[in-house]
Design a protein around this motif. Structure first.
Motif, PDB file in Angstrom:
ATOM      1  N   ILE A  13       0.859  -1.185   0.000  1.00 26.00           N
ATOM      2  CA  ILE A  13       0.000   0.000   0.000  1.00 26.00           C
ATOM      3  C   ILE A  13       0.894   1.234   0.000  1.00 26.00           C
ATOM      4  N   SER A  14       0.475   2.274  -0.730  1.00 26.75           N
ATOM      5  CA  SER A  14       1.342   3.434  -0.872  1.00 26.75           C
ATOM      6  C   SER A  14       0.528   4.697  -1.137  1.00 26.75           C
ATOM      7  N   MET A  15       1.027   5.816  -0.591  1.00 24.65           N
ATOM      8  CA  MET A  15       0.478   7.131  -0.873  1.00 24.65           C
ATOM      9  C   MET A  15       1.624   7.983  -1.419  1.00 24.65           C
ATOM     10  N   VAL A  16       1.460   8.514  -2.636  1.00 18.92           N
ATOM     11  CA  VAL A  16       2.565   9.203  -3.301  1.00 18.92           C
ATOM     12  C   VAL A  16       2.146  10.599  -3.741  1.00 18.92           C
ATOM     13  N   ARG A  17       3.161  11.447  -3.960  1.00 15.01           N
ATOM     14  CA  ARG A  17       2.927  12.787  -4.502  1.00 15.01           C
ATOM     15  C   ARG A  17       4.226  13.258  -5.145  1.00 15.01           C
ATOM     16  N   ASP A  36       2.455  -9.097  -4.328  1.00  8.06           N
ATOM     17  CA  ASP A  36       1.524  -9.614  -5.345  1.00  8.06           C
ATOM     18  C   ASP A  36       0.677  -8.522  -5.979  1.00  8.06           C
ATOM     19  N   VAL A  37       0.332  -7.518  -5.203  1.00 11.03           N
ATOM     20  CA  VAL A  37      -0.564  -6.477  -5.701  1.00 11.03           C
ATOM     21  C   VAL A  37      -0.253  -5.173  -4.982  1.00 11.03           C
ATOM     22  N   MET A  38      -0.416  -4.056  -5.697  1.00 10.14           N
ATOM     23  CA  MET A  38      -0.157  -2.739  -5.112  1.00 10.14           C
ATOM     24  C   MET A  38      -1.443  -1.910  -5.112  1.00 10.14           C
ATOM     25  N   TYR A  39      -1.677  -1.236  -3.991  1.00 12.74           N
ATOM     26  CA  TYR A  39      -2.783  -0.287  -3.863  1.00 12.74           C
ATOM     27  C   TYR A  39      -2.154   1.089  -3.619  1.00 12.74           C
ATOM     28  N   VAL A  40      -2.422   2.025  -4.525  1.00 15.48           N
ATOM     29  CA  VAL A  40      -1.733   3.322  -4.495  1.00 15.48           C
ATOM     30  C   VAL A  40      -2.747   4.452  -4.568  1.00 15.48           C
ATOM     31  N   VAL A  41      -2.494   5.491  -3.764  1.00 18.68           N
ATOM     32  CA  VAL A  41      -3.250   6.739  -3.848  1.00 18.68           C
ATOM     33  C   VAL A  41      -2.280   7.843  -4.225  1.00 18.68           C
ATOM     34  N   ASP A  42      -2.612   8.582  -5.292  1.00 12.82           N
ATOM     35  CA  ASP A  42      -1.815   9.749  -5.663  1.00 12.82           C
ATOM     36  C   ASP A  42      -2.466  10.984  -5.054  1.00 12.82           C
ATOM     37  N   ASN A  43      -1.638  11.753  -4.304  1.00 13.26           N
ATOM     38  CA  ASN A  43      -2.163  12.888  -3.553  1.00 13.26           C
ATOM     39  C   ASN A  43      -1.879  14.215  -4.263  1.00 13.26           C
ATOM     40  N   GLY A  44      -2.351  14.325  -5.517  1.00 13.97           N
ATOM     41  CA  GLY A  44      -2.268  15.599  -6.221  1.00 13.97           C
ATOM     42  C   GLY A  44      -0.957  15.863  -6.921  1.00 13.97           C
ATOM     43  N   TRP A  64      -4.908   2.025  -8.473  1.00 13.85           N
ATOM     44  CA  TRP A  64      -4.621   3.363  -7.975  1.00 13.85           C
ATOM     45  C   TRP A  64      -5.812   4.291  -8.174  1.00 13.85           C
ATOM     46  N   ARG A  65      -5.807   5.320  -7.373  1.00 14.26           N
ATOM     47  CA  ARG A  65      -6.825   6.352  -7.484  1.00 14.26           C
ATOM     48  C   ARG A  65      -6.204   7.676  -7.063  1.00 14.26           C
ATOM     49  N   SER A  66      -6.887   8.731  -7.413  1.00 14.08           N
ATOM     50  CA  SER A  66      -6.389  10.068  -7.101  1.00 14.08           C
ATOM     51  C   SER A  66      -7.155  10.652  -5.921  1.00 14.08           C
ATOM     52  N   ASP A  67      -6.438  11.355  -5.061  1.00  7.89           N
ATOM     53  CA  ASP A  67      -7.035  12.041  -3.913  1.00  7.89           C
ATOM     54  C   ASP A  67      -6.394  13.421  -3.848  1.00  7.89           C
ATOM     55  N   GLU A  68      -7.124  14.448  -4.221  1.00  2.00           N
ATOM     56  CA  GLU A  68      -6.585  15.804  -4.283  1.00  2.00           C
ATOM     57  C   GLU A  68      -6.661  16.525  -2.942  1.00  2.00           C
ATOM     58  N   GLY A  69      -7.104  15.830  -1.908  1.00  3.64           N
ATOM     59  CA  GLY A  69      -7.283  16.473  -0.607  1.00  3.64           C
ATOM     60  C   GLY A  69      -5.977  16.714   0.115  1.00  3.64           C
ATOM     61  N   GLY A  70      -6.090  17.089   1.389  1.00  2.00           N
ATOM     62  CA  GLY A  70      -4.907  17.372   2.204  1.00  2.00           C
ATOM     63  C   GLY A  70      -4.137  16.098   2.547  1.00  2.00           C
ATOM     64  N   PHE A  71      -3.080  16.300   3.291  1.00  2.68           N
ATOM     65  CA  PHE A  71      -2.200  15.177   3.657  1.00  2.68           C
ATOM     66  C   PHE A  71      -2.807  14.447   4.853  1.00  2.68           C
ATOM     67  N   ARG A  72      -3.542  13.373   4.540  1.00  2.67           N
ATOM     68  CA  ARG A  72      -4.192  12.558   5.578  1.00  2.67           C
ATOM     69  C   ARG A  72      -3.633  11.137   5.481  1.00  2.67           C
ATOM     70  N   GLN A  73      -2.324  11.020   5.667  1.00  2.58           N
ATOM     71  CA  GLN A  73      -1.649   9.754   5.402  1.00  2.58           C
ATOM     72  C   GLN A  73      -2.207   8.595   6.219  1.00  2.58           C
ATOM     73  N   ASP A  74      -2.469   8.826   7.510  1.00  4.52           N
ATOM     74  CA  ASP A  74      -2.958   7.731   8.343  1.00  4.52           C
ATOM     75  C   ASP A  74      -4.323   7.237   7.871  1.00  4.52           C
ATOM     76  N   GLU A  75      -5.226   8.160   7.513  1.00  2.28           N
ATOM     77  CA  GLU A  75      -6.554   7.756   7.054  1.00  2.28           C
ATOM     78  C   GLU A  75      -6.480   7.028   5.715  1.00  2.28           C
ATOM     79  N   VAL A  76      -5.675   7.574   4.790  1.00  5.21           N
ATOM     80  CA  VAL A  76      -5.571   6.971   3.459  1.00  5.21           C
ATOM     81  C   VAL A  76      -4.944   5.586   3.534  1.00  5.21           C
ATOM     82  N   MET A  77      -3.845   5.458   4.301  1.00 10.26           N
ATOM     83  CA  MET A  77      -3.162   4.160   4.397  1.00 10.26           C
ATOM     84  C   MET A  77      -4.027   3.132   5.118  1.00 10.26           C
ATOM     85  N   THR A  78      -4.798   3.578   6.089  1.00 12.28           N
ATOM     86  CA  THR A  78      -5.724   2.663   6.773  1.00 12.28           C
ATOM     87  C   THR A  78      -6.780   2.150   5.805  1.00 12.28           C
ATOM     88  N   ALA A  79      -7.332   3.048   4.994  1.00 12.04           N
ATOM     89  CA  ALA A  79      -8.341   2.641   4.012  1.00 12.04           C
ATOM     90  C   ALA A  79      -7.761   1.651   3.000  1.00 12.04           C
TER      91      ALA A  79
END
Length: 447
Positions: A13-17, A36-44, A64-79
């Motif tokens: 799991i990853s959150m990138v910008r 085996d599989v990667m789940y990624v959120v791009d933060n803008g 992967w999906r895009s999230d243009e919101g603020g830096f909510r790393q704990d919430e995003v990584m938990t999801a």
């Protein structure tokens, strides 16, 4: 939970910008290294990161999906972790774009053979060569140094770095966790902790997280931008403290000094004028080297920016001029450090001379006091010697007088003994005895 012929499914799991220089290398390394599989959120992102993610999603198990919101790393990584658990993952590996997991053996075997619910893994900061200025994937090949031992624990890191006692790359990071999937877990910021797991947590001696935080001088600019976002969110505490620090000191000269303090030249880093040794470590270069020439890494990225560059600004000549300008600034920064260090050394030397002079003056005073005491003791000793000599003379005189008296007595006793033994002496004794008897008779007659 199993995957593909009974194997446990491992999800990253990853959150990138704005990670176009590392995200392709990162995905290739992990997808071919046990994930085996990667789940990624791009933060803008605005540097082409999203285009790279899309190309990977077309060829690899990358969601992967895009999230243009603020830096909510704990919430995003938990999801993302809960999504992976719902999709059948057995293990969750949190991965930042500048982190490359390394295992002494086989990652899958390590995870499948442990009974722990989480593995606590050491984070190792890798240091970039000072001459590297631009953000390019190939630059990770020159990140071949690290400190031999951290100079500050992660609890001491902020105070030590802000006091300029250590550089950022010399400070310890808290362990990062790899953990079992669970629908109710909660991932802490930075993935340094996780709640909602029951069971033992074990510190791994085989798995480490290789961290490439400052991959080029340009990485500091990204850190400044991240710090500005955090300040806009009014975050407090230690969240992103280093990026916020760099944001607060975001002048060109100050950031150049930070780059000099956190990059190596030869076998040392220049921490605000203090040269400190680093050790060679090729592991990060080794894990990315197989993928540097991969088509997904070499593919042209699309830059989105509010201030697009002119075509001539991206020419090789313009880029070379920019690099040369940065190198000149960095050399100037090192010269300033050297001058400051020379001044500090001179001041330190003068202070040391003053300290020694003060100590010497104190020793001189103590020596004079000691001499004075010794002189007084010598005078007392001389007086005692005189008195002792006088006492000795008196004792000798008394001894001679006693000897003289003893001799006179001895002579008198000899003479008296001679008289007693002479005829006259015997007559005297007889007469004395007869007179005593007559005196006694007379006394009896009176009765």
């Amino acid at each position: 939970m199993t995957h593909a012929a009974g194997r446990q499914k491992i999800a990253g799991i990853s959150m990138v910008r704005n990670s176009a220089d590392t995200v392709a290398l990162n995905l290739l390394h992990h997808l071919h290294g046990g994930i085996d599989v990667m789940y990624v959120v791009d933060n803008g992102s605005t540097d082409g990161t999203t285009e790279i993610l899309q190309r990977f999603a077309e060829r690899f198990p990358v969601h992967w999906r895009s999230d243009e919101g603020g830096f909510r790393q704990d919430e995003v990584m938990t999801a993302l972790a809960r999504q992976a658990a719902a999709d059948g993952a057995a293990w969750i590996v949190p991965i930042d774009a500048d982190e490359f997991w390394w295992c002494r053996g086989d990652l899958r075997e390590e995870l499948e053979n442990t009974s722990a619910v989480a593995l606590e893994c050491k984070v190792v900061h890798f240091i970039q060569q000072r001459t590297v200025t631009g953000m390019r994937p190939v630059n990770l090949l020159t990140m071949t140094r690290r400190v031999a031992q951290s100079r500050a624990t992660w609890r001491e890191a902020r105070g030590s770095v802000e006091a300029r006692e250590t550089s950022f790359v010399e400070a310890e990071f808290p362990d990062k966790l790899i953990f079992r999937a669970s629908p109710g877990l909660f991932v802490h910021r930075g993935s340094h902790g996780v709640d909602g797991l029951e069971g033992n947590r074990v510190r791994s001696t085989s798995i480490e997280c290789l961290h490439a935080p400052l991959r080029a001088r340009g990485a500091l600019d990204l850190r400044v931008e991240h710090g500005q976002r955090l300040e806009a969110m009014a975050v407090g505490g230690d969240l992103g403290w280093q990026s916020r620090r760099w944001s607060a000191m975001a002048t060109e000269s100050k950031l150049d000094s930070e780059w000099v303090a956190n990059s190596y030249s030869g076998d040392s880093i220049n921490v605000y004028g203090s040269l400190r040794p680093v050790v060679a470590d090729e592991r990060l270069a080794e894990v990315v080297r197989p993928w540097v020439d991969h088509e997904l890494v070499q593919g042209r990225t699309v830059r989105r920016s509010d201030h697009p560059r002119r075509p001539d600004e991206d020419s090789p000549l313009a880029e070379a001029v920019r690099d040369l300008s940065v190198q000149v600034r960095l050399l100037s920064t090192e010269l300033t450090f050297a001058q400051q260090k020379s001044s500090e050394d001179r001041n330190t030397l003068l202070a040391e001379v003053r300290r020694l002079d003060t100590q010497l003056a104190g020793l001189r005073g103590a020596l004079q006091d000691t001499v004075h005491v010794l002189q007084q003791q010598a005078e007392v000793s001389n007086q005692l010697r005189v008195e002792l000599d006088a006492a000795g003379a008196w004792a000798r005189s008394e001894s001679e007088a006693v000897a003289q008296r003893d001799k006179v007595i001895y002579d008198l006793e000899r003479r008296l003994d001679g008289i007693r033994k002479s005829p006259a002496g015997r007559i005297y004794r007889v007469l004395s005895a007869a007179g005593l008897r007559a005196w006694l008779r007379r006394l009896n007659g009176l009765r």
